[in-house]
Design a protein around this motif. Structure first.
Motif, PDB file in Angstrom:
ATOM      1  N   GLN A  48      48.517  57.134  42.963  1.00  0.00           N
ATOM      2  CA  GLN A  48      48.278  55.907  42.225  1.00  0.00           C
ATOM      3  C   GLN A  48      46.797  55.544  42.267  1.00  0.00           C
ATOM      4  O   GLN A  48      46.223  55.173  41.259  1.00  0.00           O
ATOM      5  CB  GLN A  48      49.068  54.753  42.835  1.00  0.00           C
ATOM      6  CG  GLN A  48      50.551  54.893  42.716  1.00  0.00           C
ATOM      7  CD  GLN A  48      51.263  53.945  43.652  1.00  0.00           C
ATOM      8  OE1 GLN A  48      50.649  53.059  44.230  1.00  0.00           O
ATOM      9  NE2 GLN A  48      52.543  54.130  43.814  1.00  0.00           N
ATOM     10  N   LEU A  72      46.724  56.800  31.198  1.00  0.00           N
ATOM     11  CA  LEU A  72      47.851  56.004  31.691  1.00  0.00           C
ATOM     12  C   LEU A  72      49.132  56.236  30.899  1.00  0.00           C
ATOM     13  O   LEU A  72      50.173  55.712  31.258  1.00  0.00           O
ATOM     14  CB  LEU A  72      47.490  54.516  31.667  1.00  0.00           C
ATOM     15  CG  LEU A  72      46.386  54.094  32.625  1.00  0.00           C
ATOM     16  CD1 LEU A  72      46.030  52.632  32.420  1.00  0.00           C
ATOM     17  CD2 LEU A  72      46.817  54.342  34.058  1.00  0.00           C
ATOM     18  N   GLN A 128      51.652  51.350  35.557  1.00  0.00           N
ATOM     19  CA  GLN A 128      52.351  52.617  35.619  1.00  0.00           C
ATOM     20  C   GLN A 128      53.861  52.451  35.688  1.00  0.00           C
ATOM     21  O   GLN A 128      54.586  53.211  35.084  1.00  0.00           O
ATOM     22  CB  GLN A 128      51.859  53.426  36.817  1.00  0.00           C
ATOM     23  CG  GLN A 128      50.443  53.922  36.633  1.00  0.00           C
ATOM     24  CD  GLN A 128      49.957  54.731  37.798  1.00  0.00           C
ATOM     25  OE1 GLN A 128      49.923  54.235  38.923  1.00  0.00           O
ATOM     26  NE2 GLN A 128      49.581  55.950  37.534  1.00  0.00           N
TER      27      GLN A 128
END
Length: 133
Positions: A48, A72, A128
């Motif tokens: 991440q 993304l 995300q």
């Protein structure tokens, strides 16, 4: 009477020892499960953070062409930023493009700064996991 007391205390000791073994096995299994969960969460956190930093830096430097959006997984928004930039180039002959070419650049700059200032967990959940546009 003495043998009855001995047998009774021996059986209660055996029961207590068996309970202690079961509790130890349960604790060992619980500890192993916790260690595995920590390892998985740690590996996710590392991935991440890398995506956050990458998207932030690309947003600042190449935000005008929407690269940070593609990183993304926001392909529609990335194509919109890229399209505005590509349409603005020929419109520069008509002076309109001089003003419109900076719109995606400013959007990318602002989004890149926002990405880099968010915490890792907040970034992951917002961009995300929940896929906030």
């Amino acid at each position: 009477m003495s043998t009855e007391g001995y047998d009774s205390s021996k059986s209660s000791f055996d029961d207590a020892a068996e309970n202690a073994k079961e509790n130890f096995k349960d604790a060992a299994n619980s500890t192993q499960n916790s260690a595995n969960e920590f390892k998985q969460n740690f590996n996710q956190t590392i991935n991440q953070d890398n995506k956050k930093v990458l998207a932030g830096i690309l947003g600042i430097f190449f935000g005008g062409i929407g690269v940070h959006k593609f990183i993304l997984g926001y392909n529609t928004e990335g194509f919109i930023l890229l399209g505005i930039t590509l349409i603005s180039i020929p419109l520069m002959c008509l002076i309109i493009g001089v003003f419109t070419i900076y719109i995606p650049v400013f959007i990318g700059l602002i989004e890149g700064i926002i990405y880099l200032t968010k915490s890792d967990e907040e970034f992951y959940h917002t961009y995300q996991l929940n896929k906030k546009a």
